[in-house]
Design an enzyme around this catalytic site. Sequence first.
Site, PDB file in Angstrom:
ATOM      1  N   GLY A  12       0.814  -1.213   0.000  1.00  0.00           N
ATOM      2  CA  GLY A  12       0.000   0.000   0.000  1.00  0.00           C
ATOM      3  C   GLY A  12       0.844   1.257   0.000  1.00  0.00           C
ATOM      4  N   ASP A  13       0.185   2.390  -0.254  1.00  0.00           N
ATOM      5  CA  ASP A  13       0.819   3.704  -0.237  1.00  0.00           C
ATOM      6  C   ASP A  13       1.947   3.825  -1.265  1.00  0.00           C
ATOM      7  OD1 ASP A  13      -0.891   4.262   1.914  1.00  0.00           O
ATOM      8  OD2 ASP A  13       0.547   3.416   3.329  1.00  0.00           O
ATOM      9  N   LYS A  16      -0.779   5.158  -5.665  1.00  0.00           N
ATOM     10  CA  LYS A  16      -1.872   4.820  -6.600  1.00  0.00           C
ATOM     11  C   LYS A  16      -2.729   6.037  -6.904  1.00  0.00           C
ATOM     12  CE  LYS A  16      -3.245   1.775  -3.581  1.00  0.00           C
ATOM     13  NZ  LYS A  16      -2.107   1.762  -2.653  1.00  0.00           N
ATOM     14  N   ALA A  39      -8.271   3.188   3.078  1.00  0.00           N
ATOM     15  CA  ALA A  39      -7.335   3.728   2.092  1.00  0.00           C
ATOM     16  C   ALA A  39      -7.063   5.206   2.365  1.00  0.00           C
ATOM     17  CB  ALA A  39      -7.927   3.578   0.692  1.00  0.00           C
ATOM     18  N   GLY A  40      -5.916   5.660   1.936  1.00  0.00           N
ATOM     19  CA  GLY A  40      -5.593   7.083   1.988  1.00  0.00           C
ATOM     20  C   GLY A  40      -4.723   7.398   0.795  1.00  0.00           C
ATOM     21  N   HIS A  41      -5.254   8.201  -0.105  1.00  0.00           N
ATOM     22  CA  HIS A  41      -4.505   8.570  -1.306  1.00  0.00           C
ATOM     23  C   HIS A  41      -4.262  10.071  -1.281  1.00  0.00           C
ATOM     24  CE1 HIS A  41      -5.618   4.600  -2.564  1.00  0.00           C
ATOM     25  NE2 HIS A  41      -6.878   4.907  -2.725  1.00  0.00           N
ATOM     26  N   GLN A 227      -5.433  -0.338  -1.029  1.00  0.00           N
ATOM     27  CA  GLN A 227      -4.491  -1.324  -0.486  1.00  0.00           C
ATOM     28  C   GLN A 227      -3.589  -1.895  -1.589  1.00  0.00           C
ATOM     29  OE1 GLN A 227      -8.086  -1.706   0.539  1.00  0.00           O
ATOM     30  NE2 GLN A 227      -7.360  -0.020   1.771  1.00  0.00           N
ATOM     31  N   GLY A 416       7.910   8.108 -11.093  1.00  0.00           N
ATOM     32  CA  GLY A 416       7.567   9.279 -10.292  1.00  0.00           C
ATOM     33  C   GLY A 416       8.827   9.940  -9.759  1.00  0.00           C
TER      34      GLY A 416
HETATM   35  P1  GDP Z   1      -1.626   5.481  -2.286  1.00  0.00           P
HETATM   36  O1  GDP Z   1      -2.353   5.050  -1.073  1.00  0.00           O
HETATM   37  O2  GDP Z   1      -1.031   4.340  -3.062  1.00  0.00           O
HETATM   38  O3  GDP Z   1      -2.443   6.394  -3.172  1.00  0.00           O
HETATM   39  O4  GDP Z   1      -0.374   6.333  -1.789  1.00  0.00           O
HETATM   40  P2  GDP Z   1      -0.377   7.480  -0.658  1.00  0.00           P
HETATM   41  O5  GDP Z   1      -0.998   8.705  -1.214  1.00  0.00           O
HETATM   42  O6  GDP Z   1      -0.905   6.948   0.631  1.00  0.00           O
HETATM   43  O7  GDP Z   1       1.178   7.661  -0.427  1.00  0.00           O
HETATM   44  C1  GDP Z   1       2.024   8.081  -1.440  1.00  0.00           C
HETATM   45  C2  GDP Z   1       2.651   9.429  -1.039  1.00  0.00           C
HETATM   46  O8  GDP Z   1       3.740   9.708  -1.892  1.00  0.00           O
HETATM   47  C3  GDP Z   1       1.714  10.611  -1.205  1.00  0.00           C
HETATM   48  O9  GDP Z   1       2.007  11.549  -0.202  1.00  0.00           O
HETATM   49  C4  GDP Z   1       2.039  11.165  -2.589  1.00  0.00           C
HETATM   50  O10 GDP Z   1       1.790  12.558  -2.697  1.00  0.00           O
HETATM   51  C5  GDP Z   1       3.511  10.898  -2.639  1.00  0.00           C
HETATM   52  N1  GDP Z   1       4.045  10.592  -3.977  1.00  0.00           N
HETATM   53  C6  GDP Z   1       3.466   9.873  -4.987  1.00  0.00           C
HETATM   54  N2  GDP Z   1       4.347   9.730  -6.012  1.00  0.00           N
HETATM   55  C7  GDP Z   1       5.488  10.353  -5.623  1.00  0.00           C
HETATM   56  C8  GDP Z   1       6.793  10.513  -6.228  1.00  0.00           C
HETATM   57  O11 GDP Z   1       7.065  10.037  -7.323  1.00  0.00           O
HETATM   58  N3  GDP Z   1       7.730  11.192  -5.493  1.00  0.00           N
HETATM   59  C9  GDP Z   1       7.466  11.715  -4.251  1.00  0.00           C
HETATM   60  N4  GDP Z   1       8.438  12.350  -3.610  1.00  0.00           N
HETATM   61  N5  GDP Z   1       6.262  11.578  -3.667  1.00  0.00           N
HETATM   62  C10 GDP Z   1       5.307  10.897  -4.339  1.00  0.00           C
HETATM   63  P1  IMO Z   2      -3.892   2.539   0.601  1.00  0.00           P
HETATM   64  O1  IMO Z   2      -5.064   2.373  -0.323  1.00  0.00           O
HETATM   65  C1  IMO Z   2      -1.375   0.835   3.752  1.00  0.00           C
HETATM   66  C2  IMO Z   2      -3.291  -2.040   6.460  1.00  0.00           C
HETATM   67  C3  IMO Z   2      -3.476  -1.620   7.910  1.00  0.00           C
HETATM   68  C4  IMO Z   2      -3.374  -2.979   8.587  1.00  0.00           C
HETATM   69  C5  IMO Z   2      -4.070  -3.909   7.599  1.00  0.00           C
HETATM   70  C6  IMO Z   2      -5.510  -4.223   7.957  1.00  0.00           C
HETATM   71  O2  IMO Z   2      -3.699   3.923   1.095  1.00  0.00           O
HETATM   72  O3  IMO Z   2      -2.650   1.920   0.028  1.00  0.00           O
HETATM   73  P2  IMO Z   2      -7.764  -2.798   7.793  1.00  0.00           P
HETATM   74  O4  IMO Z   2      -8.174  -1.536   8.507  1.00  0.00           O
HETATM   75  O5  IMO Z   2      -7.788  -2.687   6.322  1.00  0.00           O
HETATM   76  O6  IMO Z   2      -8.507  -4.003   8.296  1.00  0.00           O
HETATM   77  O7  IMO Z   2      -6.221  -3.030   8.252  1.00  0.00           O
HETATM   78  O8  IMO Z   2      -4.009  -3.264   6.340  1.00  0.00           O
HETATM   79  N1  IMO Z   2      -3.866  -1.099   5.469  1.00  0.00           N
HETATM   80  C7  IMO Z   2      -3.130  -0.275   4.711  1.00  0.00           C
HETATM   81  N2  IMO Z   2      -1.800  -0.043   4.673  1.00  0.00           N
HETATM   82  N3  IMO Z   2      -2.175   1.465   2.867  1.00  0.00           N
HETATM   83  C8  IMO Z   2      -3.513   1.216   2.846  1.00  0.00           C
HETATM   84  O9  IMO Z   2      -4.344   1.697   1.909  1.00  0.00           O
HETATM   85  C9  IMO Z   2      -4.058   0.348   3.833  1.00  0.00           C
HETATM   86  N4  IMO Z   2      -5.307  -0.101   4.111  1.00  0.00           N
HETATM   87  C10 IMO Z   2      -5.169  -0.989   5.111  1.00  0.00           C
HETATM   88  O10 IMO Z   2      -2.460  -0.737   8.312  1.00  0.00           O
HETATM   89  O11 IMO Z   2      -2.031  -3.381   8.660  1.00  0.00           O
HETATM   90 MG    MG Z   3      -2.297   5.366   0.986  1.00  0.00          MG
END
Ligand code: GDP
Ligand code: IMO
Ligand code: MG
Length: 431
Positions: A12-13, A16, A39-41, A227, A416
Amino acid sequence: MPAIAIIGAQWGDEGKGKATDVLGSRVDYVVKFNGGNNAGHTVVINQGDKQEKYALHLLPSGILTPGCTPVIGNGVVVDLNVLFEEIDGLEARGVDTSLLKVSASAHVIADYNRTIDKVTERFLGSRRLGTTGRGIGPTYADKMNRIGIRIQDLFDEKILLAKVEGALELKNQILTKIYNRRAVTVEATVEELLTHAERLRPMVCDTGLLLNQALDRDETVLLEAGQATLLDVDHGTYPFVTSSSATAGGACTGSGIPPMRLDRVIGIVKAYTTRVGEGPFPTELHDEFGEHLRKTGAEFGTTTGRPRRCGWYDAVIARYAARVNGVTDFTLTKLDVLTGLEQVPVCVAYDVDGVRHDEMPVNQSDFHHAVPIYEYLPGWWEDISQARTLEDLPANARAYVAAVEAMSGARISAIGVGPARDQTVVVHDLI
Ligand code: GDP
Ligand code: IMO
Ligand code: MG
């Protein structure tokens, strides 16, 4: 044109949200097909010399693209309070959310499931999973147990009442007898579920039909995973996973788009690895390099604010994600975060009790004991945040990308180099 899935390749993270947003202007629909507000995007958009930052949880990232229809698919679990908070928050910032469609078959997160999620974690103590506490697991469990509440139930009061009564018969036993909590009343639960029903009604439809008709008209549909592969309930590091299908198969079941209509699967993979919550993580760093990645990459959760665990790139995981999802293209994110290192280690295989594993061990205990075997690639010092083509990257960064591509089982089509929409090196056009 096509249906394209965007899938997280690690835990995750991976970025996406940004990857979806980058393609947003070229697609007609963006569909969230699994998970919920766990999720957190984070999406960053440059407006003039100002940077606008959006944190999305339940809404698909396509909501930020004018004219693109965002869809919450049947595979999602919906917290209605969060949905409307998020809509109101975006509207207040001038984002048009009027095109949003919500599947009549998506499940609703009831308050008792948020409670059960949190108390279960407390109860588990050292065996806890580190969930986000949003009620995700218990709501999917109800779905599988066939005692879930669906969006369509909100529009038939008799059915809603019967379903809540049925669910509470079981839930109240669990709450009072196992967790020592107060019982929940049917009336309070129904009232809470119906709070937003009238606002929701015009958004609700058969989203599977809507999306298939769009594909019939040659429109482009992007399926955005929450995720990731290693958090997938089947293919992840069970039990340290979420409770939904976050892989390409889930894109089909969670949206009603059949497998043969998927044209492309884009795996989003970070140039290093992070994980939030508990569970095994072979390349995790507990030293100053881990701290460096966390600080430089701003690796703190968008949803819970928790510091993310950080480690080096793991090609075994990338290959596994390529295989499970049928990845056609990778987007390698956050390459800029690796700038300034003398050497960049990449895990190419695992040593498990003296035996080399080039593929993910099927046995979870082996994965817990996996010791990374590293290859060390030369680093670079040049600022790459302004790079827009491969040629703009310094030779060692290009060599890193080429090496990672050769190890990971699919071509790298985008890279990226910063959080903003335009901070992307496009190698191959995807749409
Ligand atoms: P997601 O859950 O897969 O959408 O990812 P998140 O948003 O939770 O975490 C990705 C983090 O990296 C966010 O704060 C984005 O703004 C940042 N991000 C995404 N692509 C890049 C990149 O290529 N470089 C940098 N420095 N940050 C990025
Ligand atoms: P995005 O979409 C990272 C992790 C939680 C925990 C496990 C189960 O931003 O990539 P849950 O509340 O889903 O039952 O928790 O999954 N988890 C994530 N880790 N990014 C996420 O979403 C996540 N969504 C759930 O931290 O370990
Ligand atoms: Mg995220």
